[in-house]
Scaffold this motif. Structure first.
Motif, mmCIF file in Angstrom:
data_model
loop_
_atom_site.group_PDB
_atom_site.id
_atom_site.type_symbol
_atom_site.label_atom_id
_atom_site.label_comp_id
_atom_site.label_asym_id
_atom_site.label_seq_id
_atom_site.Cartn_x
_atom_site.Cartn_y
_atom_site.Cartn_z
ATOM 1 N N LEU A 192 1.223 -1.381 -0.759
ATOM 2 C CA LEU A 192 -0.331 -0.034 -0.257
ATOM 3 C C LEU A 192 1.128 1.444 -0.006
ATOM 4 O O LEU A 192 2.337 1.652 1.174
ATOM 5 N N VAL A 193 0.445 2.145 -1.444
ATOM 6 C CA VAL A 193 1.395 3.383 -0.682
ATOM 7 C C VAL A 193 0.802 4.071 -0.980
ATOM 8 O O VAL A 193 -0.744 3.969 -1.606
ATOM 9 N N GLU A 194 0.783 5.549 -1.122
ATOM 10 C CA GLU A 194 -0.227 6.832 -1.492
ATOM 11 C C GLU A 194 -0.491 6.652 -3.036
ATOM 12 O O GLU A 194 0.121 6.208 -3.390
ATOM 13 N N ALA A 195 -1.687 7.343 -3.096
ATOM 14 C CA ALA A 195 -2.522 7.635 -4.373
ATOM 15 C C ALA A 195 -1.452 7.652 -5.226
ATOM 16 O O ALA A 195 -1.135 7.615 -6.709
ATOM 17 N N GLU A 196 -0.748 9.156 -5.279
ATOM 18 C CA GLU A 196 0.277 9.524 -6.170
ATOM 19 C C GLU A 196 1.264 9.177 -6.619
ATOM 20 O O GLU A 196 1.842 9.474 -7.603
ATOM 21 N N LYS A 197 1.683 7.992 -5.260
ATOM 22 C CA LYS A 197 2.351 7.454 -5.831
ATOM 23 C C LYS A 197 2.985 5.591 -6.369
ATOM 24 O O LYS A 197 3.634 4.806 -6.939
ATOM 25 N N VAL A 198 1.777 5.194 -6.950
ATOM 26 C CA VAL A 198 1.261 4.303 -7.134
ATOM 27 C C VAL A 198 1.937 3.439 -8.525
ATOM 28 O O VAL A 198 2.864 2.390 -8.290
ATOM 29 N N VAL A 199 2.239 4.882 -9.549
ATOM 30 C CA VAL A 199 2.690 4.545 -10.895
ATOM 31 C C VAL A 199 4.386 4.281 -10.916
ATOM 32 O O VAL A 199 4.893 2.998 -11.470
ATOM 33 N N ALA A 200 5.035 5.073 -9.374
ATOM 34 C CA ALA A 200 6.302 4.984 -9.107
ATOM 35 C C ALA A 200 6.447 4.048 -8.762
ATOM 36 O O ALA A 200 7.706 2.946 -9.846
ATOM 37 N N GLU A 201 5.746 2.996 -7.479
ATOM 38 C CA GLU A 201 6.345 2.243 -6.910
ATOM 39 C C GLU A 201 6.434 0.763 -8.006
ATOM 40 O O GLU A 201 7.086 0.190 -7.997
ATOM 41 N N ALA A 202 5.080 0.819 -8.860
ATOM 42 C CA ALA A 202 4.503 0.019 -10.080
ATOM 43 C C ALA A 202 5.425 0.034 -11.025
ATOM 44 O O ALA A 202 6.357 -0.955 -10.616
ATOM 45 N N ALA A 203 6.749 0.999 -11.115
ATOM 46 C CA ALA A 203 7.170 1.052 -12.060
ATOM 47 C C ALA A 203 8.768 0.501 -11.070
ATOM 48 O O ALA A 203 9.720 -0.306 -12.123
ATOM 49 N N LEU A 204 8.970 0.485 -10.326
ATOM 50 C CA LEU A 204 10.418 0.483 -9.715
ATOM 51 C C LEU A 204 10.028 -1.583 -8.851
ATOM 52 O O LEU A 204 10.975 -1.802 -9.244
ATOM 53 N N ALA A 205 8.929 -1.577 -8.556
ATOM 54 C CA ALA A 205 8.950 -3.704 -8.383
ATOM 55 C C ALA A 205 8.896 -4.201 -9.871
ATOM 56 O O ALA A 205 10.056 -5.111 -9.213
ATOM 57 N N GLN A 206 8.607 -3.356 -10.762
ATOM 58 C CA GLN A 206 8.516 -4.066 -11.592
ATOM 59 C C GLN A 206 10.453 -4.052 -12.277
ATOM 60 O O GLN A 206 10.637 -5.410 -12.938
#
Length: 324
Positions: free
Chosen positions: A229-243
């Motif tokens: 779970l992350v803040e809404a505005e960080k979802v895209v960046a978190e997903a890219a990093l994990a990928q």
């Protein structure tokens, strides 16, 4: 879809001590005769559920409440009269008809009247109470279709009643109604604001409770994939990093980012309506599992209305996994 003969057969299975998966407006339940300790014990075995976790007794109408509980405050009757049938569970003193096996050894019992025509028809045909936690393995994603039940529990269920997809999609709100001032033990299908409007005063949602109820395990409602779970505005960046780190990432994309490019293995766009999100939540988590994701990135919705229940389920899904 379940027929009249299906409902009669399911009632016979319950009378014989068997397990029946039944649809409700919230999720599918794994039902047993509430007065049969051996049948109740089969629920725990089929789910892999610790016997200390109490079950909910489903009854056919508010007029049957006093058959199953004792010492009912006026506030509890007010809530039952207003919200039943519906996704509200009341915790009250255990009546003599309820075995301790169904309450996890507690002298309180959780009771509700489901708002689904198939469930109500079964309760009428059976003419008794049915204990019915969600029809899935303990701690995993709750089922909202009959196919979910069959896929997860298989032959552990003696009979499956198909009532179509569940309309609410998250479990009932559980309210501690043992005193005159109730409190919410588990957010669910009846929003806090609706309860407060009927009661005429604010109702608390304590982080801990002296009363054990379903859904309080540190990890619950969890897919196979790990939920972050992350803040809404960080979802895209978190997903890219994990990928980039080698994960097969699934994303529950919040409405505000609906047009954003996302680097991920699979993306599910979250509906703008919290009612639609609640209805689809468990299906979304199952879909990301089925698509091979090993990590799911999500954000919490606002906690107004059904958003409180969604946030509760996502926090539990992201919690530490249960050890058996």
């Amino acid at each position: 879809m379940a027929t009249t003969s299906d409902i009669e057969k399911a009632a016979e299975v319950l009378r014989a001590g068997g397990l029946v998966a039944l649809p409700t407006e919230t999720v599918y339940g794994l039902g047993a005769n509430a007065e049969d300790p051996a049948a109740v014990a089969r629920i725990f075995q089929a789910k892999g559920r610790p016997p200390s976790h109490p079950l909910i007794v489903h009854i056919g109408g508010a007029e049957h409440l006093d058959d199953w509980v004792q010492n009912v405050p006026a506030t509890a009757r007010l809530l039952a009269d207003h919200f039943w049938p519906g996704p509200l569970t009341l915790v009250l003193g255990r009546g003599r008809r309820v075995p301790l096996e169904a309450t996890g050894g507690l002298e309180t019992v959780a009771v509700r009247v489901p708002d689904h025509p198939v469930a109500l028809a079964l309760l009428k045909a059976f003419d008794g109470g049915v204990t019915a936690p969600s029809a899935n393995r303990f701690g995993s994603v709750s089922p909202t279709t009959a196919d979910h039940v069959r896929a997860e529990l298989g032959e552990a269920v003696d009979f499956v009643l198909d009532g179509g997809p569940c309309e609410v999609g998250v479990e009932s709100t559980i309210v501690d109604a043992t005193g005159e001032i109730p409190s919410i033990l588990r957010p669910g299908g009846v929003p806090r604001e609706d309860l407060e409007a009927v009661l005429g005063f604010p109702i608390a949602v304590p982080s801990t409770s002296r009363v054990r109820v379903p859904g309080q395990h540190p990890s619950h409602y969890a897919p196979r994939a790990r939920v972050v779970l992350v803040e809404a505005e960080k979802v895209v960046a978190e997903a890219a990093l994990a990928q980039e780190l080698g994960h097969r990432v699934g994303v529950l994309l919040p409405p505000a980012l609906a047009d954003a490019p996302v680097k991920a293995h699979a993306v599910v766009a979250v509906p703008g309506s919290t009612a639609a999100y609640a209805r689809g939540l468990y299906g979304f988590l199952r879909e990301l599992d089925e698509r091979g994701c090993d990590l799911i990135v999500a954000s919490l919705p606002g906690e107004e209305g059904l958003g409180l229940a969604i946030a509760n389920r996502l926090r539990r899904a992201a919690g530490p996994r249960p050890t058996m």
